[in-house]
Design a protein around this motif. Structure first.
Motif, PDB file in Angstrom:
ATOM      1  N   TYR A   8     -45.366  -1.799   1.233  1.00  0.00           N
ATOM      2  CA  TYR A   8     -45.066  -2.942   2.089  1.00  0.00           C
ATOM      3  C   TYR A   8     -46.014  -4.082   1.727  1.00  0.00           C
ATOM      4  O   TYR A   8     -47.233  -3.936   1.817  1.00  0.00           O
ATOM      5  CB  TYR A   8     -45.238  -2.562   3.566  1.00  0.00           C
ATOM      6  N   TRP A  23     -35.354 -14.793   6.534  1.00  0.00           N
ATOM      7  CA  TRP A  23     -35.462 -13.609   5.681  1.00  0.00           C
ATOM      8  C   TRP A  23     -34.550 -13.713   4.474  1.00  0.00           C
ATOM      9  O   TRP A  23     -34.910 -13.290   3.384  1.00  0.00           O
ATOM     10  CB  TRP A  23     -35.175 -12.336   6.476  1.00  0.00           C
ATOM     11  N   TYR A  24     -33.344 -14.300   4.634  1.00  0.00           N
ATOM     12  CA  TYR A  24     -32.433 -14.377   3.485  1.00  0.00           C
ATOM     13  C   TYR A  24     -32.895 -15.415   2.465  1.00  0.00           C
ATOM     14  O   TYR A  24     -32.678 -15.254   1.264  1.00  0.00           O
ATOM     15  CB  TYR A  24     -30.986 -14.631   3.921  1.00  0.00           C
ATOM     16  N   LEU A  26     -36.081 -16.082   1.798  1.00  0.00           N
ATOM     17  CA  LEU A  26     -37.168 -15.411   1.089  1.00  0.00           C
ATOM     18  C   LEU A  26     -36.628 -14.348   0.142  1.00  0.00           C
ATOM     19  O   LEU A  26     -37.060 -14.243  -1.005  1.00  0.00           O
ATOM     20  CB  LEU A  26     -38.132 -14.784   2.102  1.00  0.00           C
ATOM     21  N   LYS A  27     -35.652 -13.583   0.602  1.00  0.00           N
ATOM     22  CA  LYS A  27     -35.074 -12.531  -0.244  1.00  0.00           C
ATOM     23  C   LYS A  27     -34.409 -13.123  -1.486  1.00  0.00           C
ATOM     24  O   LYS A  27     -34.604 -12.624  -2.601  1.00  0.00           O
ATOM     25  CB  LYS A  27     -34.064 -11.708   0.557  1.00  0.00           C
ATOM     26  N   GLN A  51     -36.177  -4.627   0.894  1.00  0.00           N
ATOM     27  CA  GLN A  51     -35.786  -5.176   2.197  1.00  0.00           C
ATOM     28  C   GLN A  51     -36.876  -6.122   2.695  1.00  0.00           C
ATOM     29  O   GLN A  51     -38.053  -5.940   2.398  1.00  0.00           O
ATOM     30  CB  GLN A  51     -35.639  -4.079   3.248  1.00  0.00           C
ATOM     31  N   ILE A  52     -36.446  -7.107   3.473  1.00  0.00           N
ATOM     32  CA  ILE A  52     -37.389  -7.928   4.225  1.00  0.00           C
ATOM     33  C   ILE A  52     -37.417  -7.306   5.617  1.00  0.00           C
ATOM     34  O   ILE A  52     -36.450  -7.376   6.365  1.00  0.00           O
ATOM     35  CB  ILE A  52     -36.946  -9.405   4.298  1.00  0.00           C
ATOM     36  N   LYS A  53     -38.514  -6.664   5.965  1.00  0.00           N
ATOM     37  CA  LYS A  53     -38.600  -5.929   7.228  1.00  0.00           C
ATOM     38  C   LYS A  53     -38.954  -6.825   8.405  1.00  0.00           C
ATOM     39  O   LYS A  53     -38.554  -6.561   9.531  1.00  0.00           O
ATOM     40  CB  LYS A  53     -39.661  -4.821   7.129  1.00  0.00           C
ATOM     41  N   CYS A  55     -40.029 -11.093   9.392  1.00  0.00           N
ATOM     42  CA  CYS A  55     -40.201 -12.465   8.932  1.00  0.00           C
ATOM     43  C   CYS A  55     -40.443 -13.350  10.151  1.00  0.00           C
ATOM     44  O   CYS A  55     -39.550 -13.503  10.983  1.00  0.00           O
ATOM     45  CB  CYS A  55     -38.951 -12.901   8.171  1.00  0.00           C
ATOM     46  N   ALA A  62     -44.494 -12.570   6.401  1.00  0.00           N
ATOM     47  CA  ALA A  62     -43.346 -11.690   6.214  1.00  0.00           C
ATOM     48  C   ALA A  62     -43.806 -10.347   5.643  1.00  0.00           C
ATOM     49  O   ALA A  62     -44.819 -10.272   4.954  1.00  0.00           O
ATOM     50  CB  ALA A  62     -42.327 -12.326   5.274  1.00  0.00           C
ATOM     51  N   ILE A  64     -42.422  -7.307   3.220  1.00  0.00           N
ATOM     52  CA  ILE A  64     -41.432  -6.988   2.202  1.00  0.00           C
ATOM     53  C   ILE A  64     -41.585  -5.514   1.871  1.00  0.00           C
ATOM     54  O   ILE A  64     -42.675  -5.059   1.536  1.00  0.00           O
ATOM     55  CB  ILE A  64     -41.629  -7.840   0.944  1.00  0.00           C
TER      56      ILE A  64
END
Length: 141
Positions: A8, A23-24, A26-27, A51-53, A55, A62, A64
């Motif tokens: 993580y 989150w999207y 950043l992803k 996955q972005i757990k 944010c 965040a 990750i």
């Protein structure tokens, strides 16, 4: 059966201008950077357990999550992220944790250090008294 070990990343996104961190966004920035640096192999290796757990748009922090092994490809890509939603940013890796619990313990300690730093910058007694009441209210919640 062998369990899938994860790593993580605790990252801080520092925008040059105001940025609503999602989150999207950043992803997508991470996947695009991995693609530029490591090609299709990097994207295929990292996306299976990526996955972005968590944010937080307020603190710009965040979490990750990635499978151990390909997490090194993500670690190499994080400093190379220059934009999110066409806004210039700097992504700082604060901590690499083996569990979410240890990541959150680090974030708690990190925030406490920031609060101590801000308290040291208060000049007048009225500011210090106001800050004391705000902090007291926050702890009672």
């Amino acid at each position: 059966m062998v369990r899938c070990k994860r790593r993580y990343f605790v990252v801080e996104v520092v925008p040059e201008n105001s940025l609503r961190l999602t989150w999207y966004g950043l992803k997508n920035a991470i996947v695009d950077t991995v693609r530029k640096l490591h090609g299709d192999f990097g994207v295929a290796a990292t996306t299976s357990g990526f996955q972005i757990k968590y944010c937080n748009a307020e603190t710009q922090i965040a979490f990750i999550s990635s499978i151990r092994g390909p997490h090194q490809l993500i670690a190499m890509a994080l400093p190379h992220i220059k934009t999110i939603h066409n806004q210039p940013v700097v992504v700082r890796t604060l901590y690499l944790a083996a569990s979410m619990r240890h990541g959150f313990l680090f974030v708690k300690k990190h925030h406490e250090e920031k609060i101590q730093e801000l308290e040291g910058k208060l000049k007048t007694d009225a500011e210090k008294e106001h800050w004391h009441h705000v902090k007291k209210k926050a702890y009672l919640r």
